[in-house]
Motif scaffolding. Structure first.
Motif, PDB file in Angstrom:
ATOM      1  N   SER A 180     -23.072 -42.203  24.286  1.00  0.00           N
ATOM      2  CA  SER A 180     -23.353 -40.804  23.969  1.00  0.00           C
ATOM      3  C   SER A 180     -24.665 -40.347  24.593  1.00  0.00           C
ATOM      4  N   PHE A 181     -25.662 -41.223  24.595  1.00  0.00           N
ATOM      5  CA  PHE A 181     -26.969 -40.858  25.177  1.00  0.00           C
ATOM      6  C   PHE A 181     -26.830 -40.523  26.662  1.00  0.00           C
TER       7      PHE A 181
ATOM      8  N   ASN B 180     -24.795 -37.325  27.258  1.00  0.00           N
ATOM      9  CA  ASN B 180     -25.581 -36.121  26.990  1.00  0.00           C
ATOM     10  C   ASN B 180     -26.640 -35.890  28.060  1.00  0.00           C
ATOM     11  N   LEU B 181     -27.178 -36.960  28.621  1.00  0.00           N
ATOM     12  CA  LEU B 181     -28.161 -36.823  29.692  1.00  0.00           C
ATOM     13  C   LEU B 181     -27.536 -36.116  30.899  1.00  0.00           C
TER      14      LEU B 181
ATOM     15  N   SER C 294     -31.382 -35.591  24.911  1.00  0.00           N
ATOM     16  CA  SER C 294     -30.423 -36.675  24.700  1.00  0.00           C
ATOM     17  C   SER C 294     -30.953 -37.675  23.677  1.00  0.00           C
TER      18      SER C 294
ATOM     19  N   GLU D 271     -30.560 -36.182  20.279  1.00  0.00           N
ATOM     20  CA  GLU D 271     -29.168 -36.267  19.848  1.00  0.00           C
ATOM     21  C   GLU D 271     -28.817 -37.689  19.398  1.00  0.00           C
ATOM     22  N   THR D 272     -29.351 -38.687  20.075  1.00  0.00           N
ATOM     23  CA  THR D 272     -29.086 -40.081  19.698  1.00  0.00           C
ATOM     24  C   THR D 272     -29.670 -40.385  18.319  1.00  0.00           C
TER      25      THR D 272
ATOM     26  N   LYS E 265     -26.679 -29.462  19.900  1.00  0.00           N
ATOM     27  CA  LYS E 265     -25.953 -29.479  21.175  1.00  0.00           C
ATOM     28  C   LYS E 265     -25.435 -28.086  21.520  1.00  0.00           C
TER      29      LYS E 265
END
Length: 339
Positions: free
Chosen positions: A112-113, A116-117, A166, A169-170, A199
């Motif tokens: 996910s990281f 998102n990056l 990111s 978000e993590t 997000k």
């Protein structure tokens, strides 16, 4: 920030202990739909997008090696291409659909990281491209112009900004059950509600507002007398226009589905198979946007288009040369046989 217990949440398709026949039929229908969409995406969009992305990289690298210089917009498009190629590789996580990728919570958070990056990077690189187009038409006499004349500095700022978003978000994925296996999406279901809200805000709301503002100024503000006509100016940067439109539409659909998922979390509900289907469709639409953006760059950005046309002309010239060489050889053999 309040920690949330998300151990109760699960996908509707995984929660079939006490369901009616109608719900089972709806689940089967939704799984058939998502399976077919996944196969269409993998068979059509992925190869096309990857081929387009590789061609763009080859053309930009070849042009740089030949001329030893790269335009500001070309450098941004180069990084934009890399981000979208990475997004396409992450889209391979949809291959198990209608099931989900099996991974530990920790592995899912790592995926996910990096997803998102790439997601945030491509969004804000587009804003930089629009800003360059705007400043080319309305050149300012401020430090802003100096900043945009250093695209490497701008790209570095975008990467740092995307990295911070990111990482945030993590953190919002929580720290519990990191060693347990789960059904993994790139935007994990077990994320806290704040994950989707941030997000939506920083991955769609702010970038979309900036896109609309740039286009509004570009079309509404009167340009200086020495500036070229608006149509000619847009034609010079034609690739950015369809990219902006497709990103806005696809990310709007995806972001709305994320917000719907947040409302279910706040209501302590897992939703229905139809809700799960719409979220899966939105995820595939998001990945289709990455493929389409690369195709637009290849077809509409002048250096890429010229590079492709040059390759096609060379291929035709080689085929024509080979055919001309084969004709006299064939006729000579025929004459010798006749004698």
């Amino acid at each position: 920030m309040i920690s949330h217990n998300m151990t109760w949440i699960s996908y509707p398709s995984k929660n079939l202990a006490f369901t009616s026949p109608e719900e089972i039929e709806a689940l089967i229908a939704s799984q058939n739909i998502i399976s077919r969409l996944m196969h269409c995406y993998i068979a059509l969009f992925v190869p096309t997008g990857l081929i387009a992305g590789i061609c763009i990289l080859i053309i930009f690298i070849k042009n740089y090696l030949q001329f030893k210089v790269i335009e500001n917009l070309d450098l941004l498009l180069l990084h934009f291409t890399i981000s979208n190629i990475i997004m396409i590789f992450f889209s391979f996580t949809v291959i198990p659909r209608p099931d989900y990728l099996k991974a530990t919570h920790f592995t899912c958070k790592i995926l996910s990281f990096f997803f998102n990056l790439s997601y945030f990077t491509s969004q804000y690189l587009l804003i930089l491209m629009l800003l360059i187009i705007l400043l080319e038409r309305f050149p300012p006499r401020t430090a802003l112009r100096k900043a945009t004349q250093s695209p490497i500095l701008c790209v570095g700022f975008v990467l740092i900004y995307a990295f911070c978003l990111s990482l945030t978000e993590t953190v919002l994925l929580g720290t519990d059950n990191y060693h347990l296996e789960t059904d993994c999406q790139l935007d994990p279901l077990f994320a806290w509600p704040e994950y989707e809200i941030i997000k939506f805000t920083f991955g769609f709301g702010i970038p979309s507002f900036l896109q609309i503002a740039c286009f509004t100024v570009l079309f509404a503000k009167e340009a200086p007398a020495e500036a070229p006509a608006l149509q000619q100016h847009i034609r010079t940067y034609l690739a950015v226009v369809p990219i902006s439109v497709t990103i806005f539409i696809c990310h709007l659909f995806y972001s709305i589905m994320l917000l719907f998922r947040t409302t279910f979390k706040l209501q302590k509900s897992i939703g229905t198979p139809k809700n799960e289907l719409m979220m899966n469709i939105a995820e595939i639409v998001l990945f289709c946007d990455s493929c389409a953006s690369l195709i637009f760059v290849l077809c509409f950005h002048k250096p890429c288009k010229d590079g492709m046309l040059k390759v096609i002309r060379n291929c035709k010239k080689e085929n024509t040369t080979n055919s001309h060489l084969e004709i006299p050889v064939t006729s000579t053999n025929h004459e010798s046989r006749s004698q």
